[in-house]
Design a protein around this motif. Structure first.
Motif, PDB file in Angstrom:
ATOM      1  N   GLN A 175       0.823  -1.207   0.000  1.00  0.00           N
ATOM      2  CA  GLN A 175       0.000   0.000   0.000  1.00  0.00           C
ATOM      3  C   GLN A 175       0.860   1.260   0.000  1.00  0.00           C
ATOM      4  OE1 GLN A 175      -4.000  -0.284   2.260  1.00  0.00           O
ATOM      5  NE2 GLN A 175      -2.503  -1.291   3.576  1.00  0.00           N
ATOM      6  N   GLU A 176       0.236   2.357  -0.425  1.00  0.00           N
ATOM      7  CA  GLU A 176       0.874   3.660  -0.385  1.00  0.00           C
ATOM      8  C   GLU A 176       1.089   4.086   1.071  1.00  0.00           C
ATOM      9  OE1 GLU A 176       2.910   5.881  -1.224  1.00  0.00           O
ATOM     10  OE2 GLU A 176       1.954   6.566  -3.090  1.00  0.00           O
ATOM     11  N   LEU A 177       1.972   5.059   1.272  1.00  0.00           N
ATOM     12  CA  LEU A 177       2.159   5.664   2.583  1.00  0.00           C
ATOM     13  C   LEU A 177       0.820   6.155   3.122  1.00  0.00           C
ATOM     14  CD1 LEU A 177       4.644   6.778   4.447  1.00  0.00           C
ATOM     15  CD2 LEU A 177       3.927   8.977   3.522  1.00  0.00           C
ATOM     16  N   ASP A 178       0.608   5.982   4.398  1.00  0.00           N
ATOM     17  CA  ASP A 178      -0.580   6.517   5.066  1.00  0.00           C
ATOM     18  C   ASP A 178      -0.304   7.975   5.414  1.00  0.00           C
ATOM     19  OD1 ASP A 178      -2.708   7.188   6.659  1.00  0.00           O
ATOM     20  OD2 ASP A 178      -2.562   5.434   7.963  1.00  0.00           O
ATOM     21  N   PHE A 179      -0.990   8.893   4.749  1.00  0.00           N
ATOM     22  CA  PHE A 179      -0.766  10.319   4.965  1.00  0.00           C
ATOM     23  C   PHE A 179      -1.618  10.896   6.088  1.00  0.00           C
ATOM     24  CE2 PHE A 179       0.705   9.819   0.549  1.00  0.00           C
ATOM     25  CZ  PHE A 179       1.967  10.379   0.666  1.00  0.00           C
ATOM     26  N   GLY A 180      -2.327  10.068   6.812  1.00  0.00           N
ATOM     27  CA  GLY A 180      -3.059  10.527   7.985  1.00  0.00           C
ATOM     28  C   GLY A 180      -4.080  11.605   7.663  1.00  0.00           C
ATOM     29  N   GLU A 181      -3.998  12.718   8.370  1.00  0.00           N
ATOM     30  CA  GLU A 181      -4.964  13.802   8.224  1.00  0.00           C
ATOM     31  C   GLU A 181      -4.898  14.486   6.863  1.00  0.00           C
ATOM     32  OE1 GLU A 181      -4.487  16.523  11.471  1.00  0.00           O
ATOM     33  OE2 GLU A 181      -4.554  14.928  12.988  1.00  0.00           O
ATOM     34  N   TRP A 182      -3.776  14.320   6.166  1.00  0.00           N
ATOM     35  CA  TRP A 182      -3.651  14.939   4.838  1.00  0.00           C
ATOM     36  C   TRP A 182      -4.282  14.088   3.737  1.00  0.00           C
ATOM     37  CZ3 TRP A 182       2.338  15.846   5.345  1.00  0.00           C
ATOM     38  CH2 TRP A 182       2.575  16.871   6.265  1.00  0.00           C
ATOM     39  N   ASP A 183      -4.549  12.860   4.036  1.00  0.00           N
ATOM     40  CA  ASP A 183      -4.971  11.917   3.007  1.00  0.00           C
ATOM     41  C   ASP A 183      -6.261  12.378   2.324  1.00  0.00           C
ATOM     42  OD1 ASP A 183      -5.458   9.385   1.569  1.00  0.00           O
ATOM     43  OD2 ASP A 183      -3.995   8.596   2.980  1.00  0.00           O
ATOM     44  N   GLY A 184      -6.237  12.409   0.996  1.00  0.00           N
ATOM     45  CA  GLY A 184      -7.405  12.788   0.217  1.00  0.00           C
ATOM     46  C   GLY A 184      -7.561  14.273  -0.004  1.00  0.00           C
ATOM     47  N   GLN A 185      -6.717  15.093   0.597  1.00  0.00           N
ATOM     48  CA  GLN A 185      -6.820  16.538   0.421  1.00  0.00           C
ATOM     49  C   GLN A 185      -6.179  16.977  -0.898  1.00  0.00           C
ATOM     50  OE1 GLN A 185      -5.992  19.155   3.731  1.00  0.00           O
ATOM     51  NE2 GLN A 185      -6.133  17.472   5.204  1.00  0.00           N
ATOM     52  N   ALA A 186      -6.664  18.090  -1.429  1.00  0.00           N
ATOM     53  CA  ALA A 186      -6.118  18.615  -2.674  1.00  0.00           C
ATOM     54  C   ALA A 186      -4.670  19.052  -2.462  1.00  0.00           C
ATOM     55  CB  ALA A 186      -6.954  19.789  -3.168  1.00  0.00           C
ATOM     56  N   LEU A 187      -3.808  18.672  -3.394  1.00  0.00           N
ATOM     57  CA  LEU A 187      -2.394  19.022  -3.264  1.00  0.00           C
ATOM     58  C   LEU A 187      -2.186  20.533  -3.231  1.00  0.00           C
ATOM     59  CD1 LEU A 187      -0.980  16.323  -5.681  1.00  0.00           C
ATOM     60  CD2 LEU A 187      -0.378  16.550  -3.263  1.00  0.00           C
ATOM     61  N   ALA A 188      -2.943  21.261  -4.045  1.00  0.00           N
ATOM     62  CA  ALA A 188      -2.791  22.719  -4.067  1.00  0.00           C
ATOM     63  C   ALA A 188      -3.093  23.323  -2.703  1.00  0.00           C
ATOM     64  CB  ALA A 188      -3.710  23.318  -5.128  1.00  0.00           C
ATOM     65  N   GLN A 189      -4.084  22.797  -2.009  1.00  0.00           N
ATOM     66  CA  GLN A 189      -4.422  23.309  -0.683  1.00  0.00           C
ATOM     67  C   GLN A 189      -3.365  22.933   0.346  1.00  0.00           C
ATOM     68  OE1 GLN A 189      -8.361  21.842   0.151  1.00  0.00           O
ATOM     69  NE2 GLN A 189      -9.346  23.273  -1.265  1.00  0.00           N
ATOM     70  N   LEU A 190      -2.805  21.746   0.223  1.00  0.00           N
ATOM     71  CA  LEU A 190      -1.774  21.335   1.174  1.00  0.00           C
ATOM     72  C   LEU A 190      -0.541  22.229   1.071  1.00  0.00           C
ATOM     73  CD1 LEU A 190      -2.055  17.465   0.800  1.00  0.00           C
ATOM     74  CD2 LEU A 190      -2.515  18.781   2.877  1.00  0.00           C
ATOM     75  N   TRP A 191      -0.174  22.600  -0.145  1.00  0.00           N
ATOM     76  CA  TRP A 191       0.990  23.474  -0.309  1.00  0.00           C
ATOM     77  C   TRP A 191       0.739  24.867   0.270  1.00  0.00           C
ATOM     78  CZ3 TRP A 191       5.748  22.171  -1.057  1.00  0.00           C
ATOM     79  CH2 TRP A 191       6.069  21.003  -1.751  1.00  0.00           C
ATOM     80  N   GLN A 192      -0.512  25.260   0.383  1.00  0.00           N
ATOM     81  CA  GLN A 192      -0.849  26.602   0.875  1.00  0.00           C
ATOM     82  C   GLN A 192      -1.163  26.629   2.366  1.00  0.00           C
ATOM     83  OE1 GLN A 192      -4.083  27.801  -1.673  1.00  0.00           O
ATOM     84  NE2 GLN A 192      -2.811  27.775  -3.517  1.00  0.00           N
ATOM     85  N   ARG A 193      -1.016  25.527   3.055  1.00  0.00           N
ATOM     86  CA  ARG A 193      -1.319  25.488   4.484  1.00  0.00           C
ATOM     87  C   ARG A 193      -0.461  26.503   5.235  1.00  0.00           C
ATOM     88  NH1 ARG A 193      -3.708  20.948   6.944  1.00  0.00           N
ATOM     89  NH2 ARG A 193      -2.240  21.094   8.696  1.00  0.00           N
ATOM     90  N   PRO A 194      -1.082  27.369   6.054  1.00  0.00           N
ATOM     91  CA  PRO A 194      -0.306  28.374   6.784  1.00  0.00           C
ATOM     92  C   PRO A 194       0.682  27.766   7.776  1.00  0.00           C
ATOM     93  CG  PRO A 194      -2.585  28.315   7.564  1.00  0.00           C
ATOM     94  CD  PRO A 194      -2.531  27.475   6.330  1.00  0.00           C
ATOM     95  N   GLY A 236      -0.870  12.138  12.200  1.00  0.00           N
ATOM     96  CA  GLY A 236      -1.701  10.944  12.273  1.00  0.00           C
ATOM     97  C   GLY A 236      -1.364   9.891  11.243  1.00  0.00           C
ATOM     98  N   GLY A 237      -0.238  10.060  10.548  1.00  0.00           N
ATOM     99  CA  GLY A 237       0.100   9.161   9.452  1.00  0.00           C
ATOM    100  C   GLY A 237       1.311   8.290   9.738  1.00  0.00           C
ATOM    101  N   GLU A 238       1.923   7.826   8.668  1.00  0.00           N
ATOM    102  CA  GLU A 238       3.011   6.853   8.711  1.00  0.00           C
ATOM    103  C   GLU A 238       4.335   7.529   8.378  1.00  0.00           C
ATOM    104  OE1 GLU A 238       3.852   2.485   6.572  1.00  0.00           O
ATOM    105  OE2 GLU A 238       2.522   3.965   5.624  1.00  0.00           O
ATOM    106  N   SER A 239       5.397   7.129   9.032  1.00  0.00           N
ATOM    107  CA  SER A 239       6.708   7.702   8.749  1.00  0.00           C
ATOM    108  C   SER A 239       7.296   7.082   7.476  1.00  0.00           C
ATOM    109  CB  SER A 239       7.666   7.477   9.917  1.00  0.00           C
ATOM    110  OG  SER A 239       8.031   6.116  10.010  1.00  0.00           O
ATOM    111  N   THR A 240       8.195   7.811   6.844  1.00  0.00           N
ATOM    112  CA  THR A 240       8.885   7.289   5.667  1.00  0.00           C
ATOM    113  C   THR A 240       9.707   6.063   6.026  1.00  0.00           C
ATOM    114  OG1 THR A 240       8.973   9.515   4.719  1.00  0.00           O
ATOM    115  CG2 THR A 240      10.487   7.884   3.806  1.00  0.00           C
ATOM    116  N   ASP A 241      10.312   6.078   7.208  1.00  0.00           N
ATOM    117  CA  ASP A 241      11.097   4.921   7.617  1.00  0.00           C
ATOM    118  C   ASP A 241      10.216   3.685   7.795  1.00  0.00           C
ATOM    119  OD1 ASP A 241      13.767   3.885   8.490  1.00  0.00           O
ATOM    120  OD2 ASP A 241      12.626   3.450  10.315  1.00  0.00           O
ATOM    121  N   ALA A 242       9.007   3.860   8.338  1.00  0.00           N
ATOM    122  CA  ALA A 242       8.091   2.724   8.481  1.00  0.00           C
ATOM    123  C   ALA A 242       7.709   2.164   7.120  1.00  0.00           C
ATOM    124  CB  ALA A 242       6.842   3.146   9.250  1.00  0.00           C
ATOM    125  N   LEU A 243       7.489   3.055   6.139  1.00  0.00           N
ATOM    126  CA  LEU A 243       7.210   2.609   4.773  1.00  0.00           C
ATOM    127  C   LEU A 243       8.382   1.791   4.237  1.00  0.00           C
ATOM    128  CD1 LEU A 243       5.691   2.629   2.038  1.00  0.00           C
ATOM    129  CD2 LEU A 243       6.725   4.870   1.605  1.00  0.00           C
TER     130      LEU A 243
END
Length: 207
Positions: A78-97, A115-122
């Motif tokens: 499976q893909e990395l678990d992005f936790g709270e970011w998962d499913g959000q628009a990339l453009a909005q994530l880049w603009q997060r204050p 709330g997600g998975e670390s790169t090392d865990a992946l």
């Protein structure tokens, strides 16, 4: 010495491709199906494994029927678990204050999605799977249907750069249905020697 070969293929274009898709599970687009077919058509293998997420598993089921082989689903693809970011628009994530998404992109080995998975865990789950399959399928070729993050973290691991920042994210173009070819040699002492055999771009004959 024995050798196990692996072809890792990223899924074709999914619905909602402009969003951060980790454990989010949209269907493939029609283009995505064609990309999958084009990338896998020249390959031969004895064993077929897939991420259980539908953008991989549904094609895997079709491919297994076409090639008259069995399909095994494995959560470690499976893909990395992005936790709270998962499913959000990339453009909005880049603009997060808060700047947390940008910080993660710059230092993915030190930062973890909330709330997600670390790169090392992946990395640990994917390399663990490869080691297991290399032993189980000695002398065979294994096709793995998976995701961008899985392939990127393996590239970093193969090149010895997992602590060198985000080169595997920012410097590697990895379009939908791109393919990674790896061999793992197992010597007489049982030691594993992975080798990068090729990185193949996304197919261009599907538009």
């Amino acid at each position: 010495m024995t050798t196990t070969e692996f072809h890792l293929v990223r899924h074709g274009q999914p619905q909602d491709a402009e969003r951060l898709l980790g454990r989010s599970d949209p269907e493939l687009t029609e283009l995505g199906w064609r990309q999958w077919q084009s990338s896998c058509a020249p390959l031969t293998w004895q064993q077929l494994y897939s991420s259980p997420l539908r953008r991989c598993a549904e094609f895997g089921q079709q491919l297994a029927r076409q090639r008259h082989c069995s399909l095994q689903l494995d959560d470690r693809l499976q893909e990395l678990d992005f936790g709270e970011w998962d499913g959000q628009a990339l453009a909005q994530l880049w603009q997060r204050p808060e700047g947390d998404f940008e910080a993660y992109w710059q230092q993915p080995w030190q930062q973890v999605p909330p709330g997600g998975e670390s790169t090392d865990a992946l990395l640990q789950r994917v390399t663990g799977l490869l080691a297991e399959l290399a032993e189980r399928h000695r002398g065979e070729t294994v096709l793995l249907l998976t995701h961008s993050g899985v392939i990127r973290v393996l590239l970093s691991w193969l090149l010895g750069g997992q602590q060198q920042g985000n080169a595997h994210l920012s410097r590697v173009a990895l379009g939908h249905a791109a393919r990674l070819h790896i061999q793992i040699y197992i010597d007489e002492q049982g030691l594993h020697w992975p080798q990068l055999m090729g990185l193949f771009p996304a197919p261009t004959d599907c538009e």
